[in-house]
Design a protein around this motif. Structure first.
Motif, PDB file in Angstrom:
ATOM      1  N   ILE A 128       0.853  -1.193   0.000  1.00  0.00           N
ATOM      2  CA  ILE A 128       0.000   0.000   0.000  1.00  0.00           C
ATOM      3  C   ILE A 128       0.883   1.235   0.000  1.00  0.00           C
ATOM      4  CG2 ILE A 128      -1.762   1.265   1.283  1.00  0.00           C
ATOM      5  CD1 ILE A 128      -2.723  -1.415   2.371  1.00  0.00           C
ATOM      6  N   LYS A 129       0.636   2.143  -0.949  1.00  0.00           N
ATOM      7  CA  LYS A 129       1.468   3.317  -1.121  1.00  0.00           C
ATOM      8  C   LYS A 129       0.595   4.558  -1.302  1.00  0.00           C
ATOM      9  CE  LYS A 129       5.066   0.515  -3.331  1.00  0.00           C
ATOM     10  NZ  LYS A 129       5.978   0.368  -4.482  1.00  0.00           N
ATOM     11  N   THR A 130       1.139   5.710  -0.899  1.00  0.00           N
ATOM     12  CA  THR A 130       0.415   6.976  -1.011  1.00  0.00           C
ATOM     13  C   THR A 130       0.767   7.675  -2.311  1.00  0.00           C
ATOM     14  OG1 THR A 130       0.314   7.281   1.386  1.00  0.00           O
ATOM     15  CG2 THR A 130       0.039   9.236   0.039  1.00  0.00           C
ATOM     16  N   VAL A 131      -0.267   8.208  -2.968  1.00  0.00           N
ATOM     17  CA  VAL A 131      -0.066   9.021  -4.160  1.00  0.00           C
ATOM     18  C   VAL A 131      -0.821  10.334  -3.984  1.00  0.00           C
ATOM     19  CG1 VAL A 131       0.373   7.129  -5.765  1.00  0.00           C
ATOM     20  CG2 VAL A 131      -1.984   7.831  -5.298  1.00  0.00           C
ATOM     21  N   ILE A 132      -0.412  11.351  -4.738  1.00  0.00           N
ATOM     22  CA  ILE A 132      -1.001  12.679  -4.628  1.00  0.00           C
ATOM     23  C   ILE A 132      -1.244  13.239  -6.023  1.00  0.00           C
ATOM     24  CG2 ILE A 132       1.248  13.848  -4.520  1.00  0.00           C
ATOM     25  CD1 ILE A 132      -0.027  15.782  -2.467  1.00  0.00           C
ATOM     26  N   THR A 133      -2.316  14.013  -6.170  1.00  0.00           N
ATOM     27  CA  THR A 133      -2.561  14.752  -7.402  1.00  0.00           C
ATOM     28  C   THR A 133      -2.679  16.228  -7.062  1.00  0.00           C
ATOM     29  OG1 THR A 133      -4.033  15.074  -9.304  1.00  0.00           O
ATOM     30  CG2 THR A 133      -5.061  14.361  -7.250  1.00  0.00           C
ATOM     31  N   TYR A 134      -2.105  17.070  -7.919  1.00  0.00           N
ATOM     32  CA  TYR A 134      -2.180  18.519  -7.725  1.00  0.00           C
ATOM     33  C   TYR A 134      -3.137  19.171  -8.719  1.00  0.00           C
ATOM     34  CZ  TYR A 134       2.165  17.383  -5.299  1.00  0.00           C
ATOM     35  OH  TYR A 134       3.104  16.808  -4.460  1.00  0.00           O
ATOM     36  N   ASP A 135      -3.708  18.350  -9.634  1.00  0.00           N
ATOM     37  CA  ASP A 135      -4.548  18.904 -10.701  1.00  0.00           C
ATOM     38  C   ASP A 135      -5.872  18.144 -10.819  1.00  0.00           C
ATOM     39  OD1 ASP A 135      -3.562  16.531 -11.661  1.00  0.00           O
ATOM     40  OD2 ASP A 135      -2.696  17.363 -13.489  1.00  0.00           O
ATOM     41  N   ARG A 136      -6.481  17.853  -9.682  1.00  0.00           N
ATOM     42  CA  ARG A 136      -7.815  17.238  -9.609  1.00  0.00           C
ATOM     43  C   ARG A 136      -7.875  15.902 -10.346  1.00  0.00           C
ATOM     44  NH1 ARG A 136     -12.738  21.311 -10.279  1.00  0.00           N
ATOM     45  NH2 ARG A 136     -13.540  20.002  -8.611  1.00  0.00           N
ATOM     46  N   GLY A 137      -6.853  15.078 -10.173  1.00  0.00           N
ATOM     47  CA  GLY A 137      -6.892  13.729 -10.711  1.00  0.00           C
ATOM     48  C   GLY A 137      -6.324  13.572 -12.099  1.00  0.00           C
ATOM     49  N   GLY A 138      -5.770  14.642 -12.675  1.00  0.00           N
ATOM     50  CA  GLY A 138      -5.176  14.505 -14.002  1.00  0.00           C
ATOM     51  C   GLY A 138      -3.938  13.636 -13.979  1.00  0.00           C
ATOM     52  N   GLU A 139      -3.133  13.778 -12.947  1.00  0.00           N
ATOM     53  CA  GLU A 139      -1.895  13.004 -12.817  1.00  0.00           C
ATOM     54  C   GLU A 139      -1.653  12.733 -11.345  1.00  0.00           C
ATOM     55  OE1 GLU A 139       2.790  13.235 -14.253  1.00  0.00           O
ATOM     56  OE2 GLU A 139       1.548  15.038 -14.221  1.00  0.00           O
ATOM     57  N   TRP A 140      -1.220  11.521 -11.034  1.00  0.00           N
ATOM     58  CA  TRP A 140      -0.928  11.119  -9.666  1.00  0.00           C
ATOM     59  C   TRP A 140       0.553  10.753  -9.567  1.00  0.00           C
ATOM     60  CZ3 TRP A 140      -4.780  11.021  -5.846  1.00  0.00           C
ATOM     61  CH2 TRP A 140      -6.098  11.168  -6.311  1.00  0.00           C
ATOM     62  N   SER A 141       1.156  11.047  -8.421  1.00  0.00           N
ATOM     63  CA  SER A 141       2.569  10.732  -8.232  1.00  0.00           C
ATOM     64  C   SER A 141       2.834  10.403  -6.767  1.00  0.00           C
ATOM     65  CB  SER A 141       3.442  11.916  -8.674  1.00  0.00           C
ATOM     66  OG  SER A 141       3.100  13.082  -7.935  1.00  0.00           O
ATOM     67  N   PRO A 142       3.933   9.693  -6.466  1.00  0.00           N
ATOM     68  CA  PRO A 142       4.276   9.416  -5.069  1.00  0.00           C
ATOM     69  C   PRO A 142       4.656  10.700  -4.340  1.00  0.00           C
ATOM     70  CG  PRO A 142       5.471   7.970  -6.578  1.00  0.00           C
ATOM     71  CD  PRO A 142       4.864   9.051  -7.416  1.00  0.00           C
ATOM     72  N   LEU A 143       4.536  10.684  -3.021  1.00  0.00           N
ATOM     73  CA  LEU A 143       5.014  11.802  -2.218  1.00  0.00           C
ATOM     74  C   LEU A 143       6.540  11.769  -2.158  1.00  0.00           C
ATOM     75  CD1 LEU A 143       2.559  11.777   0.829  1.00  0.00           C
ATOM     76  CD2 LEU A 143       2.514  13.261  -1.160  1.00  0.00           C
TER      77      LEU A 143
END
Length: 796
Positions: free
Chosen positions: A401-416
């Protein structure tokens, strides 16, 4: 640790039947309620206690100076609820910024006979520094925790208390209504027994509630008189204006027979009704969208229909259908778009997140393998301190289980990113920060969810761990001051925390499990350094922190209990007021300009740096070394400027997906050489697309402009929801399914525990009926019994 092993470690799942969608959103949580319960205090440390003291010193932590200590001691207020041995206490803030709190102490049924005591009601007018017992104002009526205190929206000063009484060998409800924040109450005996908390209209004195025999009742004068407006009601919701939506089951069909429900609407407060959907399993109304989950034919998967005109027309959402073993979940919805989770087939504990267009109809794949536990919990988090930012957890291919984040409302996700100075284990191939969310809180791994607020720009505080994946061992406290781009480890071990003065102050109290506490920590520099303050000479068993909703207040209350005699405990509230300590009002020189979404390693041109969703935002935010007061009237100042369009201003269109590590949208192989058709307002539409559609709410100008059109075909849709003139409905037998609730469309699992006292948050104004011998369990309590017997559709 694999996802299955970790999920098993974090939770006792039990055997759950197939589940379906209930529509709602996590933002519906009413922050004005807190519930604390007493846990069984032990005189020895538990083996699982993971305190900072046991694991080494925290980072930048110092004892307060003598002058600071003197100021804090003058402004620390102790209130003991002497003689009150209630096992739980409910706090409710009345109005915004009024300082008025109502507190209700209750007993679990298993303890009430022992103490021969009933509930007590208290009122505070000074943000919890003092409380007055006002139980006699309501004639010493016994109020239950289940519905307890119910306050009106905003600054309405309206309060409703609910009690139950026996009249002529039958149970009925009795209401106590106040329009002056609890100074005076009027009593009304009801002709029915409420089955939930009463639901307020957003601005009028109108009330709705369902009773124990599933009838829907309406009051137009704040509870003085009630009228039954419909029988056999499953769930209901206020719509715009005076519109009411509700699902109803035909006479003779049991309440758990989903798929045979009608969705009705009344626009004249129950005088007339219109059937707007049939063969329905569940529904929800959020933002401007009305959703239904429908069983079109017995044995076939369910599908989602969406209406943006209050049910006049429904259109099928372009989403995968859900079988009996799957479910839908609206993770977040607003006026512009929807995040929808669709469960993967099989026993996977994950699914796919889709994002909608601005009509809620066309959906694009946003994130695969999104973790969604079989207990109905997931970690999807809206970071409210910076627009466009969301956090969640995924189950990777290696089942970690890993955390991901999006800065553009779900357009792109990336690890912290890895926090600065973080130490990673030698055997870790990758070292990222992973955040604990709702799933971890529910399973008692952490005591609080990630915290952010729009007035504290860019600030996030959360429990996390560093490594190749999330772990159930030793979460610590991490802070981000830029909306999740960078993180700092700020405290070791588990803590409760609160934001005060628009983020100018952060308060934290270590969770010591069964050990008493006497120390709080506070920071005036966004968590870089912490000050230690002993708020009491006599330690208390800590239950939780409470502060006025929002972050404008300068007061925080530490709630707990003390042993007054062997195995008997009384509640204690200790309120610390920072107004004298931080008395200087912030001036212009205390703020600095900050470009949101700007990164040091941005390879784009300066014109594009900070561009998210088509525009830049430059904020005035408090300098970290400025110790001053933002104040209650503080408004976040910002400047906006538009950006030129790029591919990152677009989501991948229906039938396309974003290739990893690029901005390009690639056609899904399963859609290749196929015509993309969908139904809109009863007509077939053909989608002509090059693979991109604008992110809802994006405001970019010029630049990248892909071709996209929707062409109406001559044919009508074979299947479409009928509009409001529908009068004849064929009822299809439904499949009996089991629901469970978690904030939006999820599982409903009843949680009970006998006795005890601990902190929980009331997520909904609609509460489940309590078991006869147990009270609803705290998410932190490990002594749980799950009752897989709920099929209630609870809608905010």
């Amino acid at each position: 640790m694999t996802s299955r092993l970790l999920l098993a470690t974090l939770s006792v799942l039990g055997t759950l039947a197939a589940v379906d969608a209930i529509f709602g959103q996590r933002e519906a949580t009413d922050a004005r309620f807190r519930i604390f319960r007493r846990t069984r205090a032990k005189r020895e440390a538990s083996q699982g206690n993971n305190t900072a003291a046991a694991r080494g010193a925290s980072l930048c932590v110092r004892t307060v100076e003598a002058s600071v200590l003197e100021s804090l001691q003058r402004n620390t207020h102790l209130h003991e609820f002497t003689g009150d041995y209630g096992s739980s206490i409910i706090l409710s803030w009345v109005g915004d910024g009024t300082g008025i709190i109502l507190a209700l102490t209750t007993y679990s049924p298993s303890l009430s006979w022992l103490y021969l005591m009933s509930s007590k009601l208290y009122r505070s007018e000074d943000s919890g520094k003092t409380f007055k017992d006002i139980t006699d104002v309501i004639g010493n009526a016994n109020l239950e925790q289940q519905f307890g205190i119910n306050v009106g929206p905003g600054n309405s000063k309206r309060v409703i208390l609910t009690s139950f009484m026996q009249v002529d060998q039958r149970h009925v409800g009795k209401l106590f209504m106040s329009s002056d924040s609890g100074i005076h109450f009027d009593a009304v005996e009801l002709a029915f027994l409420p089955a939930q908390q009463i639901v307020y209209h957003s601005s009028l004195d109108y009330l709705l509630v369902t009773c124990s025999n599933d009838s829907l009742w309406l009051s137009l004068n704040f509870g003085k008189q009630w009228t039954k407006i419909h029988d056999n009601v499953q769930t209901f919701a206020w719509g715009p204006g005076i519109t009411i939506f509700f699902s109803t089951h035909p006479g003779g069909v049991k309440i758990d027979r989903k798929g045979a429900l009608f969705l009705k609407r009344t626009e004249d407060l129950g005088k007339t009704f219109t059937i707007i959907s049939n063969n329905m399993y569940s529904f929800g109304f959020t933002g401007r969208f009305l959703f239904t989950s429908n069983v079109e034919k017995l044995g076939e998967p369910r599908v989602i229909y969406v209406s943006s005109d209050q049910g006049d027309n429904f259109n099928q959402a372009q989403l995968p259908s859900a079988t009996e073993e799957q479910f839908y979940s609206v993770l977040q919805a607003d006026e512009e778009m929807i995040f929808m989770h669709v469960d993967d087939e099989g026993d996977s504990d994950f699914g796919t997140i889709y994002t909608s267009d601005d009509r809620g109809l066309l959906y694009s794949k946003s994130l695969e393998r999104h973790m969604f536990g079989r207990n109905g919990k997931n970690d999807f988090t809206n970071v409210t301190s910076l627009r466009g930012v969301y956090l969640t957890n995924v189950v990777d291919e290696d089942e970690k289980i890993k955390t991901v984040i999006t800065y553009d409302r779900g357009g792109e996700w990336s690890p912290l990113k890895t926090p600065v100075g973080a130490e990673c284990a030698a055997n870790e191939e990758k070292c990222n920060l992973h955040i604990h969310g709702e799933y971890s809180k529910y399973t008692d791994l952490v005591p609080m969810l990630p915290l952010s607020d729009p007035s504290a720009v860019g600030l996030i505080i959360a429990h996390g761990s560093v490594g190749s994946s999330i772990t159930s061992i030793g979460p610590d406290i991490y802070v981000s001051d830029d909306g999740g781009y960078t993180w700092l480890k700020t405290l070791e071990g588990l803590h409760h925390y609160a934001l005060l003065d628009s983020g100018g102050i952060i308060v934290a109290v270590e969770q010591r499990r069964e050990l008493p506490v006497k120390t709080m920590k506070f920071s005036t520099d966004e968590g870089q350094c912490w000050n230690l303050y002993n708020f009491t000479d006599e330690p208390i068993y800590f239950a939780g922190l409470a502060s006025e909703p929002g972050t404008k207040t300068m007061n925080v209350s530490i709630w707990g209990y003390r042993e007054v005699e062997y195995n008997s405990y009384t509640w204690v509230s200790i309120t610390v007021d920072f107004e004298e300590l931080i008395s200087r009002d912030c001036q212009e020189g205390d703020y600095v300009k900050w470009l949101a979404h700007s990164t040091d390693d941005d390879e784009e041109t300066s014109a594009e740096n900070g561009c998210i969703l088509g525009y830049k935002e430059t904020y005035q935010r408090l300098k970290k070394n400025s110790v001053c007061r933002n104040g209650r009237d503080y408004i976040v100042a910002k400047e906006q400027s538009s950006c030129q369009c790029t591919k990152f201003d677009y989501l991948c269109d229906y039938g396309y997906f974003r290739q990893e590590n690029t901005s390009d949208c690639i056609e899904d192989p399963s859609f290749k050489n196929k015509e993309l058709e969908f139904c809109l307002e009863g007509n077939e539409e053909q989608l002509k697309t090059s693979g991109y559609r604008r992110v809802p709410g994006d405001r970019c100008e010029g630049g990248f402009s892909p071709l996209r059109s929707e062409q109406r075909l001559s044919s009508k849709c074979e299947k479409t929801q009928k509009s409001k003139d529908m009068t004849v409905v064929t009822v299809v037998s439904a499949v009996i399914l089991v629901l469970a609730l978690v904030g939006g469309i999820t599982l409903i699992v009843k949680k009970y525990v006998c006795g005890g006292r601990s902190l929980i948050y009331r997520y909904s104004a609609l509460q489940q009926r309590d078991d006869e011998t147990c009270i609803i369990a705290d998410a932190n309590n490990t002594d749980r019994t799950f009752h897989d017997d709920s099929d209630e559709d609870l809608i905010e």
